[in-house]
Design an enzyme around this catalytic site. Structure first.
Site, short mmCIF file in Angstrom:
data_model
loop_
_atom_site.label_atom_id
_atom_site.label_comp_id
_atom_site.label_asym_id
_atom_site.label_seq_id
_atom_site.Cartn_x
_atom_site.Cartn_y
_atom_site.Cartn_z
N LYS A 294 0.82 -1.21 0.00
CA LYS A 294 0.00 0.00 0.00
C LYS A 294 0.85 1.26 0.00
CE LYS A 294 -0.60 -0.10 5.06
NZ LYS A 294 -1.60 -0.21 6.14
N ARG A 295 2.13 1.11 0.29
CA ARG A 295 3.03 2.27 0.25
C ARG A 295 3.29 2.72 -1.19
NH1 ARG A 295 5.45 -1.01 4.05
NH2 ARG A 295 6.93 -1.82 2.52
#
Length: 538
Positions: A294-295
């Site tokens: 998700k980064r």
């Protein structure tokens, strides 16, 4: 020749497959293809068993999808089971969000929360008595043991074994306790976990339907915890017990669970049960081939929903991550995916998540939807909330309120559908359908500089505006004819005139044909905007 892919599992659980000869690859291909094909003639029972720890990950959606496709292809059953025994990671409302995301994607389950089934309950936290019973059975038959080691001792053992380069963190200390020592610990009220007793010799191997033959030396397998000191099972015990009791025939899950599979196989054997067939799905990767995170972008289904992606596009996209059909066709409906699904077409290469590809799928499915009145209405329904959210204050004006109506928005979608990839592109890129252009922006000024002087002068001339007020009917075809004839009479390039008119009525280069856009905007709006744009020439 027997093909064996030996997988070495490091401390980080990353998997490296040794080099394979060409002949071995061919053997694997034919063997797995035959094995996978056989199950298409027998109804399977498969399950998706997520933990309620947050939103549904794209990888989780792919896992659920492949299980669903296999069940539907074979006329079998797809089960949803909630693995919620780790109460420390439980997130309130996560199950409801999970079910909602699956429903949005069109993935329905035959048994599970909300619809029940013959193997209820489908929450593992409600099945703990079962797991304790089987844990006790394993202790009784010598395949498991109580471990009284304190967290402090376990930490010291881990550190010591790490320093000596040993891959197995626990030293089997409590497996050597005598019956008397065990009774003494129990009489003192000492808490304990239950550990699997892994054989110290031999090996455990299985044929994975994606990776082929996989071999584990038993010396590299941990005496894993089956039952925690709080009485709750770990994933390993609960997963095996439930898969057996629920009659699961095939387990399709992520590659990260390959390292756990030998523990599960040993449990099946210890309990006297046959194991299901396993198919592990490769990781989803970022563009740089690191694990999807998700980064680095959107990874949750709810994020794709919020951004206006169509469920059929996301499903189509997810299906082709590590599944490559023999057909060159890429656009599929869910029914077509069911028809085409074949385990033999799964590959073991990590799949790169390319959002540009998802946009491409979304554009194609958007156009498909717009072909029917029902589909077009569904697109407009998706557009309404974002339009009212972004332009709500303007739409409150009595003279502007019609721009939020279904009839107007339908005309907008019909006009611009060929030029967008996502329904949310309309309020983001085509705000001129709802608000007057801002001719003072850098983009508008840059656009104006590209215009040819004769064309802009013709558009701004009083004669053109007066004639525009009499064009009948005020539709795309008539407006286009009028602009072309006007340009030709004044010996001006019609394409230059169309560009100048686009600037005057929209302030931007983005959009559908200018004549069709003008027809949607309406006569008076176009004349008013030409007047305003002309004022910015000073």
């Amino acid at each position: 020749m027997l093909f064996t892919a030996r997988l070495w599992i490091s401390r980080s659980n990353r998997i490296a497959v040794h080099s394979i000869s060409t002949s071995s690859k061919l053997y694997r291909s034919h063997t797995l293809h035959f094995a996978a094909r056989r199950w298409h003639h027998t109804p399977v029972r498969v399950r998706f068993a997520p933990s309620p720890t947050g939103q549904l990950h794209l990888g989780g959606l792919r896992t659920a999808l492949f299980n669903y496709l296999l069940a539907k292809k074979t006329g079998g059953q797809f089960i949803l089971r909630i693995e919620d025994t780790d109460q420390t990671r439980y997130v309130e409302g996560a199950v409801e969000k999970l079910v909602s995301a699956l429903s949005w994607a069109g993935i329905t389950y035959d048994e599970g929360p909300g619809c029940g089934g013959p193997h209820a309950p489908y929450y593992q936290s409600e099945r703990t008595d079962l797991y304790r019973k089987f844990a006790n059975d394993l202790i009784e038959n010598g395949h498991a043991y109580r471990c009284f080691c304190t967290p402090e001792r376990l930490q010291k053992v881990r550190e010591s074994r790490h320093k000596t380069g040993r891959t197995v963190a626990y030293d089997k200390h409590c497996s050597y306790l005598s019956d008397e020592e065990i009774e003494e610990q129990l009489s003192q009220g000492k808490t304990f976990t239950v550990r699997l007793k892994v054989p110290s010799e031999g090996s455990t191997e299985f044929k994975d339907l994606v990776y082929g033959q996989i071999h584990f030396n038993n010396k590299t397998i941990e005496d894993t915890i089956l039952l925690k000191s709080d009485g709750y099972p770990t994933y390993h015990l609960a997963n095996v017990v439930d898969d057996h009791l629920m009659g699961i025939t095939h387990v399709l899950r992520g590659e990260e669970w390959i390292a756990s599979t030998p523990k599960h196989l040993l449990l099946y054997k210890a309990l006297g049960w046959s194991s299901p067939h396993f198919a592990h799905l490769p990781l989803l990767l970022n563009a740089d081939r690191t694990k999807l995170s998700k980064r680095t972008g959107d990874v949750h289904v709810e994020q794709y929903i919020a951004k206006g992606y169509l469920p059929e596009a996301v499903i189509n996209f997810a299906a082709l991550l590590s599944w490559h059909m023999k057909s060159e066709e890429e656009i599929y409906t869910i029914d077509q995916l069911i028809q085409a699904f074949d385990l033999a077409d799964l590959n073991n290469s990590g799949a790169v998540v390319d959002i540009a590809k998802l946009d491409w799928f979304n554009k194609h499915h958007l156009l498909r939807r717009a072909e029917t009145a029902e589909g077009l209405k569904s697109l407009v329904d998706m557009l309404v909330p974002s339009v009212h959210s972004q332009f709500g204050s303007i739409l409150k004006d009595r003279d502007q309120a019609y721009r939020g109506d279904m009839a107007y928005l339908t005309r907008v979608v019909e006009t611009i559908k060929d030029r967008i990839r996502n329904i949310q592109d309309i309020p983001r890129l085509c705000s001129y359908f709802f608000v007057d252009p801002d001719y003072t922006t850098a983009a508008a000024k840059t656009f104006k500089k590209k215009l040819k002087a004769p064309a802009i002068q013709l558009v701004f001339s009083p004669e053109t505006q007066q004639q525009l007020s009499t064009v009948e009917p005020f539709d795309g075809a008539t407006i286009k004819q009028f602009l072309h004839e006007t340009a030709e009479k004044q010996n001006v390039n019609p394409n230059h005139v169309m560009m100048a008119m686009r600037y005057a009525v929209t302030g931007t280069q983005v959009g559908a044909g200018v004549a069709d856009t003008m027809a949607v905007l309406g006569r008076q709006t176009c004349i008013d905007r030409i007047t305003t744009a002309k004022a910015h020439q000073v």
